[in-house]
Design a protein around this motif. Structure first.
Motif, mmCIF file in Angstrom:
data_model
loop_
_atom_site.group_PDB
_atom_site.id
_atom_site.type_symbol
_atom_site.label_atom_id
_atom_site.label_comp_id
_atom_site.label_asym_id
_atom_site.label_seq_id
_atom_site.Cartn_x
_atom_site.Cartn_y
_atom_site.Cartn_z
ATOM 1 N N ALA A 140 4.970 23.946 23.888
ATOM 2 C CA ALA A 140 5.083 22.585 24.275
ATOM 3 C C ALA A 140 3.433 21.948 24.578
ATOM 4 C CB ALA A 140 5.738 22.403 25.445
ATOM 5 N N SER A 141 3.161 20.869 24.731
ATOM 6 C CA SER A 141 1.743 20.177 24.984
ATOM 7 C C SER A 141 1.819 20.091 26.450
ATOM 8 C CB SER A 141 1.677 18.876 24.179
ATOM 9 O OG SER A 141 2.314 17.725 25.210
ATOM 10 N N ALA A 142 0.426 20.201 26.754
ATOM 11 C CA ALA A 142 0.113 20.017 28.316
ATOM 12 C C ALA A 142 0.639 18.786 28.801
ATOM 13 C CB ALA A 142 -1.431 20.077 28.325
ATOM 14 N N ARG A 143 0.532 17.610 28.292
ATOM 15 C CA ARG A 143 1.189 16.327 28.738
ATOM 16 C C ARG A 143 2.427 16.496 28.901
ATOM 17 N NH1 ARG A 143 -0.338 12.824 31.630
ATOM 18 N NH2 ARG A 143 -2.321 12.293 30.997
ATOM 19 N N ALA A 144 3.206 17.042 28.054
ATOM 20 C CA ALA A 144 4.644 17.079 28.049
ATOM 21 C C ALA A 144 5.217 17.942 29.278
ATOM 22 C CB ALA A 144 5.276 17.858 26.671
ATOM 23 N N ILE A 145 4.561 19.001 29.326
ATOM 24 C CA ILE A 145 4.648 19.768 30.617
ATOM 25 C C ILE A 145 4.445 19.232 31.852
ATOM 26 C CG2 ILE A 145 4.219 22.097 31.676
ATOM 27 C CD1 ILE A 145 3.517 23.117 28.787
ATOM 28 N N VAL A 146 3.334 18.536 31.825
ATOM 29 C CA VAL A 146 2.751 17.964 33.188
ATOM 30 C C VAL A 146 3.859 16.994 33.647
ATOM 31 C CG1 VAL A 146 1.098 16.427 34.314
ATOM 32 C CG2 VAL A 146 0.509 18.421 32.906
ATOM 33 N N ASP A 147 4.134 15.958 32.657
ATOM 34 C CA ASP A 147 5.143 14.919 32.997
ATOM 35 C C ASP A 147 6.478 15.399 33.351
ATOM 36 O OD1 ASP A 147 3.301 13.187 32.460
ATOM 37 O OD2 ASP A 147 3.865 12.616 30.454
ATOM 38 N N GLU A 148 7.297 16.466 32.219
ATOM 39 C CA GLU A 148 8.446 17.004 32.655
ATOM 40 C C GLU A 148 8.623 17.531 34.295
ATOM 41 O OE1 GLU A 148 10.930 20.424 30.585
ATOM 42 O OE2 GLU A 148 9.870 19.056 29.342
ATOM 43 N N GLU A 149 7.593 18.288 34.674
ATOM 44 C CA GLU A 149 7.664 18.809 35.813
ATOM 45 C C GLU A 149 6.936 18.450 36.845
ATOM 46 O OE1 GLU A 149 7.035 23.156 35.502
ATOM 47 O OE2 GLU A 149 8.120 23.122 33.385
ATOM 48 N N ASN A 150 6.479 17.178 36.663
ATOM 49 C CA ASN A 150 5.859 16.478 37.781
ATOM 50 C C ASN A 150 4.636 17.272 38.318
ATOM 51 O OD1 ASN A 150 5.867 13.844 38.889
ATOM 52 N ND2 ASN A 150 8.001 14.199 39.650
ATOM 53 N N ALA A 180 -2.972 34.011 15.025
ATOM 54 C CA ALA A 180 -1.698 33.789 15.347
ATOM 55 C C ALA A 180 -1.353 33.162 16.933
ATOM 56 C CB ALA A 180 -0.904 35.167 15.488
ATOM 57 N N VAL A 181 -2.309 32.669 17.609
ATOM 58 C CA VAL A 181 -2.189 32.071 18.832
ATOM 59 C C VAL A 181 -1.374 30.729 18.449
ATOM 60 C CG1 VAL A 181 -3.333 30.745 20.740
ATOM 61 C CG2 VAL A 181 -4.115 33.046 20.119
ATOM 62 N N ARG A 182 -0.365 30.224 19.493
ATOM 63 C CA ARG A 182 0.442 29.235 19.391
ATOM 64 C C ARG A 182 -0.036 28.013 19.919
ATOM 65 N NH1 ARG A 182 6.784 29.003 20.240
ATOM 66 N NH2 ARG A 182 6.681 30.203 22.010
ATOM 67 N N VAL A 183 -1.173 28.421 20.755
ATOM 68 C CA VAL A 183 -1.533 27.000 21.482
ATOM 69 C C VAL A 183 -2.882 26.711 20.486
ATOM 70 C CG1 VAL A 183 -2.886 26.201 23.463
ATOM 71 C CG2 VAL A 183 -1.195 28.032 23.811
ATOM 72 N N SER A 184 -2.685 25.517 19.793
ATOM 73 C CA SER A 184 -3.559 25.002 19.020
ATOM 74 C C SER A 184 -4.791 24.552 19.759
ATOM 75 C CB SER A 184 -2.902 23.801 18.086
ATOM 76 O OG SER A 184 -2.774 22.566 19.050
ATOM 77 N N THR A 185 -6.156 24.497 18.982
ATOM 78 C CA THR A 185 -6.893 23.972 19.769
ATOM 79 C C THR A 185 -7.034 22.485 20.152
ATOM 80 O OG1 THR A 185 -7.915 23.052 17.452
ATOM 81 C CG2 THR A 185 -8.619 25.519 18.216
ATOM 82 N N ARG A 243 2.893 28.131 30.522
ATOM 83 C CA ARG A 243 4.146 27.484 29.580
ATOM 84 C C ARG A 243 3.673 26.933 28.423
ATOM 85 N NH1 ARG A 243 7.821 24.963 33.044
ATOM 86 N NH2 ARG A 243 8.984 25.125 30.904
ATOM 87 N N MET A 244 2.612 26.518 28.408
ATOM 88 C CA MET A 244 2.101 26.161 26.711
ATOM 89 C C MET A 244 2.240 27.406 25.954
ATOM 90 S SD MET A 244 -1.216 23.707 27.617
ATOM 91 C CE MET A 244 -1.797 23.447 26.018
ATOM 92 N N TRP A 245 1.729 28.650 26.422
ATOM 93 C CA TRP A 245 1.647 29.917 25.793
ATOM 94 C C TRP A 245 3.048 30.110 25.463
ATOM 95 C CZ3 TRP A 245 -2.210 32.951 23.869
ATOM 96 C CH2 TRP A 245 -1.868 34.232 23.447
ATOM 97 N N GLU A 246 3.862 30.186 26.327
ATOM 98 C CA GLU A 246 5.294 30.608 26.037
ATOM 99 C C GLU A 246 6.238 29.639 25.110
ATOM 100 O OE1 GLU A 246 6.090 31.373 30.197
ATOM 101 O OE2 GLU A 246 5.211 32.934 30.114
#
Ligand code: ADP
Ligand code: ZN
Ligand code: MG
Length: 481
Positions: A403-413, A366-371, A397-400
């Motif tokens: 969202a993808s790692a790339r998106a979080i990194v870009d969005e939050e600089n 049931a983990v939301r973070v895909s492989t 953030r991915m867990w919560e």
């Protein structure tokens, strides 16, 4: 004189069938008392047991996975004893001619190889359950629930090959991993699907004959197994050191008191008056069919562990951990394949992922973070685009959010600052601001370098690439020498 312990286990595992071993009643746990019963499993006279084919298949799967020889003919017998939860007055169990014999389970623990011989694997039915508490008249009566009567079990008997409580507990865990991996047991020890009797004796080191054993009955957790054995070994060793002798008996583990207590002595042991079950013919298995069952077995945890060490270069302990459960193993393999960094995948799965799963009570399925998503994050770290400490936050953030790692990194600089020019400015500022640390470094106190790097890491909220910062400091401190 030094003493060593000798330990052998007898394990009862409930087979994962929907229906009972000799009738069509449901085996589902937790139903209202006495709702999964019929004349067969209630032991009424004049009814006939009919062997469940799925029980046989699962028993054979288990026996083969434990390295046993499965016999083309095995025989059910009646094991006679009186107990209120046994309505027939006998349990149907295999005795003189069991389903399978002569197996072995290999495992490694702390880098040491162990092998435990399996004496036999046989099929039998479970008894009902006596309930001593929780009813209106519990003070006067014992209540009986026959839902469990006739539930299929395998009994697995090991050779007395174990020498330490921790190794016995580890073996029991490995056994559970095997039985769940081949889907013949659900591994649920709280519900009693898997339980163990521990036999233990002590003898002087160097002695080859076995000492008198004590059997500790019905242990339903790895920790209790270890603690019960520790207690028993200590008790027996003191006894023989003091000139006494161990009495052969059955004891029970009292987890509240942290000790074992005598239940019955050898003199009180039952004579079961076994004889072949007249209502069931011998169980005959075609050799071809046994081989078909063998061919259908999945990769077992121990083989998988060895593959992880050989193919991915993982440490033994990490490999064993990941290989234990098939779902975790599948998650690991998919992540490693997607990012190409098996050790990093191992680290992330055992560390942050498991941590969050435990904290939130989430199973791996049931983990939301895909492989793929975890692999992307690992890729960002490995390429230096994101620092290790930032990556941990990104993972949260991915867990919560999913969202993808790339998106979080870009969005939050959050990109790691690896640009040497930008970092050089910070390095120079730090050198100017920390003359004491510079002097300490030049005086040979190389630890001062860590302090200086730490200043830049702090100023960048962990986003600076520490290797680059380190190199910049060294270059300057050595150049000015
Ligand atoms: P029993 O006849 O009392 O059932 P078994 O020989 O069938 O005894 O063995 C039952 C279990 O006890 C097995 O797991 C075996 O390895 C273990 N065992 C037998 N003798 C000893 C001993 N002296 N010390 C420790 N374990 C033993
Ligand atoms: Zn029934
Ligand atoms: Mg025995």
């Amino acid at each position: 004189m030094d003493y060593e312990a000798v330990i052998g286990l007898e394990i009862h595992a409930q087979l994962a069938t929907d229906t009972k071993i000799f009738c069509g009643c449901s085996t589902r746990f937790g139903a209202p008392a006495n709702t999964h019963v019929c004349p067969v499993c209630l032991g009424m006279p004049g009814v006939l047991p009919v062997l469940n084919a799925r029980v046989v298949e699962q028993g054979v799967r288990a026996a083969l996975a434990l390295g046993c020889t499965v016999h083309p003919v095995s025989v059910f017998a009646r094991k006679n004893y009186f107990y209120p939860d046994l309505p027939k007055g006998y349990q149907i169990s295999q005795y003189e001619e069991p389903l399978a014999t002569e197996g072995s389970v290999a495992f490694s623990m702390d880098g040491e190889d162990h092998a435990v011989g399996i004496v036999r694997v046989h099929l039998e039915e479970d008894a009902g359950k006596s309930l001593h508490e929780g009813f209106a008249d519990s003070g006067r009566c014992t209540y009986l629930d026959f839902n469990r009567s006739g539930v299929p079990l395998i009994e697995i008997v090991t050779r007395p090959d174990l020498r330490a409580p921790a190794a016995a507990a580890e073996f029991f865990q490995r056994l559970r991993a095997i039985l769940t991996a081949i889907e013949v047991n659900d591994g649920n020890m709280e519900e009693g699907s898997l339980r163990c009797d521990a036999n233990v004796s002590v003898r002087p080191v160097g002695e080859t004959r076995l000492g008198t054993k004590v059997e500790v009955k019905n242990i339903n957790s790895f920790r209790f197994l270890q603690r019960a054995l520790e207690f028993e070994i200590d008790r027996q060793t003191r006894l023989v050191r003091g000139g006494g002798a161990v009495v052969q008996e059955t004891r029970l583990w009292d987890s509240g008191a942290g000790r074992t207590a005598s239940m019955r002595s050898k003199e009180e042991a039952h004579d079961y008056r076994y004889f072949p079950e007249p209502d069931l013919p011998p169980l005959r298995l075609a050799v071809d069919w046994i081989e078909t069952v063998r061919a259908g077995l999945p990769e077992l945890p121990e083989a998988r562990r060895r593959r992880y060490v050989a193919d991915y270069g993982l440490a033994d302990r990490d490999a064993a951990w990941l290989a234990r459960a098939p779902e975790v193993a599948a998650y690991f393999e998919a992540t490693a394949a997607a990012c190409g960094h098996a050790r990093a995948a191992s680290h992330w799965i055992q560390g942050p992922l498991t941590h969050r799963m435990k904290a939130d009570g989430v199973e791996i399925a049931a983990v939301r973070v895909s492989t793929g998503a975890l692999a992307e994050l690992i890729g960002l770290v490995e390429s230096g685009a994101v620092s290790g400490s930032t990556a941990k936050d990104v993972f949260e953030r991915m867990w919560e959010t999913g969202a993808s790692a790339r998106a979080i990194v870009d969005e939050e600089n959050l990109s790691q600052i690896g640009d040497a020019e930008a970092l050089a400015v910070l390095v120079d500022e730090t050198l100017a601001a920390q003359p004491d640390a510079v002097a300490r470094y030049r005086a040979g106190k190389t630890g001062a370098l860590g302090f200086l790097v730490g200043q830049v890491m702090r100023a960048t909220r962990g986003q600076a690439n520490p290797q680059v910062v380190n190199a910049l400091f060294r270059e300057r401190l050595e150049r000015d020498d």
